[in-house]
Motif scaffolding. Structure first.
Motif, short mmCIF file in Angstrom:
data_model
loop_
_atom_site.label_atom_id
_atom_site.label_comp_id
_atom_site.label_asym_id
_atom_site.label_seq_id
_atom_site.Cartn_x
_atom_site.Cartn_y
_atom_site.Cartn_z
N GLN A 184 34.23 48.16 45.24
CA GLN A 184 34.52 47.02 44.36
C GLN A 184 35.16 45.86 45.09
N GLY A 185 35.48 46.00 46.35
CA GLY A 185 36.19 44.93 47.03
C GLY A 185 37.62 44.82 46.53
N LEU A 186 38.20 43.66 46.71
CA LEU A 186 39.57 43.44 46.28
C LEU A 186 39.57 42.60 45.03
N GLU A 187 40.27 43.08 44.02
CA GLU A 187 40.30 42.45 42.71
C GLU A 187 41.70 41.90 42.46
N PHE A 188 41.80 40.61 42.14
CA PHE A 188 43.08 39.99 41.85
C PHE A 188 43.65 40.55 40.56
N LEU A 189 44.97 40.82 40.56
CA LEU A 189 45.63 41.31 39.35
C LEU A 189 46.61 40.29 38.78
N ILE A 190 47.61 39.88 39.60
CA ILE A 190 48.67 39.02 39.09
C ILE A 190 49.30 38.26 40.24
N TYR A 191 49.86 37.09 39.91
CA TYR A 191 50.45 36.21 40.92
C TYR A 191 51.76 35.65 40.39
N PHE A 192 52.80 35.72 41.22
CA PHE A 192 54.10 35.15 40.92
C PHE A 192 54.36 34.00 41.90
N GLN A 193 54.90 32.90 41.40
CA GLN A 193 55.30 31.80 42.26
C GLN A 193 56.67 31.31 41.79
N GLY A 194 57.68 31.59 42.59
CA GLY A 194 59.02 31.15 42.27
C GLY A 194 59.44 31.55 40.88
N ASN A 195 59.96 30.60 40.14
CA ASN A 195 60.43 30.86 38.78
C ASN A 195 59.39 30.51 37.71
N SER A 196 58.18 30.15 38.16
CA SER A 196 57.13 29.80 37.20
C SER A 196 56.62 31.04 36.49
N ALA A 197 56.00 30.80 35.32
CA ALA A 197 55.39 31.91 34.60
C ALA A 197 54.28 32.52 35.46
N PRO A 198 54.20 33.84 35.54
CA PRO A 198 53.18 34.46 36.38
C PRO A 198 51.77 34.25 35.83
N ASP A 199 50.81 34.25 36.74
CA ASP A 199 49.39 34.21 36.38
C ASP A 199 48.94 35.66 36.21
N LYS A 200 48.80 36.09 34.97
CA LYS A 200 48.46 37.47 34.66
C LYS A 200 46.98 37.66 34.37
N SER A 201 46.19 36.64 34.66
CA SER A 201 44.81 36.63 34.19
C SER A 201 43.94 37.74 34.77
N GLY A 202 44.37 38.38 35.86
CA GLY A 202 43.58 39.43 36.47
C GLY A 202 43.90 40.84 36.00
N LEU A 203 44.93 40.99 35.19
CA LEU A 203 45.30 42.34 34.73
C LEU A 203 44.18 42.89 33.85
N PRO A 204 43.69 44.10 34.15
CA PRO A 204 42.50 44.61 33.46
C PRO A 204 42.74 45.06 32.02
N SER A 205 43.95 45.42 31.67
CA SER A 205 44.23 45.84 30.30
C SER A 205 45.72 45.70 30.04
N ASP A 206 46.12 45.87 28.78
CA ASP A 206 47.54 45.76 28.45
C ASP A 206 48.35 46.98 28.92
N ARG A 207 47.69 47.94 29.54
CA ARG A 207 48.45 49.05 30.13
C ARG A 207 49.10 48.63 31.45
N PHE A 208 48.63 47.50 31.97
CA PHE A 208 49.14 47.00 33.25
C PHE A 208 50.17 45.90 33.00
N SER A 209 51.29 45.97 33.71
CA SER A 209 52.27 44.91 33.65
C SER A 209 52.98 44.83 34.99
N ALA A 210 53.61 43.70 35.24
CA ALA A 210 54.34 43.53 36.49
C ALA A 210 55.50 42.61 36.26
N GLU A 211 56.54 42.82 37.04
CA GLU A 211 57.67 41.92 36.99
C GLU A 211 58.18 41.69 38.40
#
Lengths: 109, 113
Positions: free
Chosen positions: B41-68
């Motif tokens: 499958q190659g590498l699949e983007f999940l989530i991105y954090f930048q400083g104090n900005s809201a994270p880009d969660k658009s790659g999370l495959p389902s609501d079972r996935f979360s990150a902080e």
């Protein structure tokens, strides 16, 4: 949405032979293109980026906007070049990398 | 440390259990990424954090996935009620900023049995 295609999952060449790993992309704007390499049991690392127009470990890659390609080339492959190679794209002002599926290169003695 | 550190390096879990994967970025790196590397499958983007900005969660495959990401440094990726299709290598990367080169960790190999 942007997409990166690496048509060859496996590529095998003999030491000293030229090697070309193909990468095609689809994106309507002007992307940044990268090649990453992962040697056996090592972490993924950046090999080169198109904006630098550099040669790293004898590898070069030219961005061809007309053909939307960014093929990686080396005139004389070495056994230590055996690794998994990933082509990746970053859109203008974007943060994430979009990767292809990778090409496993094997250089035989 | 000299590079991005991930723990554990390997994790075997039973289907239905929750798992937490940890990433220690390079000191001073404000951007942090999670990717998933699945066979074929190659590498699949999940989530991105930048400083104090809201994270880009658009790659999370389902609501079972979360990150902080606490304190702008360490990040934890949590997968709840794991499924066999979650088996993959989870890679973390960090960079000085969104437009700077990303450095990858060794990854966590997750196997769901």
């Amino acid at each position: 949405a942007q997409r990166v295609t690496q048509p060859e999952k496996l590529l095998s060449v003999f030491k000293g032979a030229p090697v070309e790993l193909k990468c095609n992309y689809s994106y309507s704007g002007s992307p940044e293109l990268f090649w990453y390499v992962q040697y056996s049991r090592q972490r993924l690392q950046l090999l080169l980026r198109h904006i630098s127009r550099e040669s790293i470990k004898g590898f070069t890659a030219d961005l061809n906007k007309g053909e939307t390609s960014f093929h990686l080339k080396k005139p004389f492959a070495q056994e230590e070049d055996s690794a998994m190679y990933y082509c990746a794209l970053k859109i203008t002002s974007g943060s994430r990398l979009t990767f292809g599926e990778g090409t496993q290169l094997t250089v035989n003695p | 440390g000299a590079g991005v550190s991930q723990s554990p390096s390997n994790k075997v879990t039973e289907k239905g259990k929750d798992v937490e994967l940890r990433c220690d970025p390079i000191s001073g790196h404000t951007a942090l990424y999670w990717y998933r590397q699945s066979l074929g499958q190659g590498l699949e983007f999940l989530i991105y954090f930048q400083g104090n900005s809201a994270p880009d969660k658009s790659g999370l495959p389902s609501d079972r996935f979360s990150a902080e990401r606490t304190g702008g440094s360490v990040s934890t990726l949590t997968i709840q009620r794991t499924q066999q299709e979650d088996s993959a290598v989870y890679l973390c990367a960090s960079s000085l900023g969104w437009d700077r080169d990303a450095f990858f960790g060794q990854g966590t190999r997750l196997t769901v049995v």
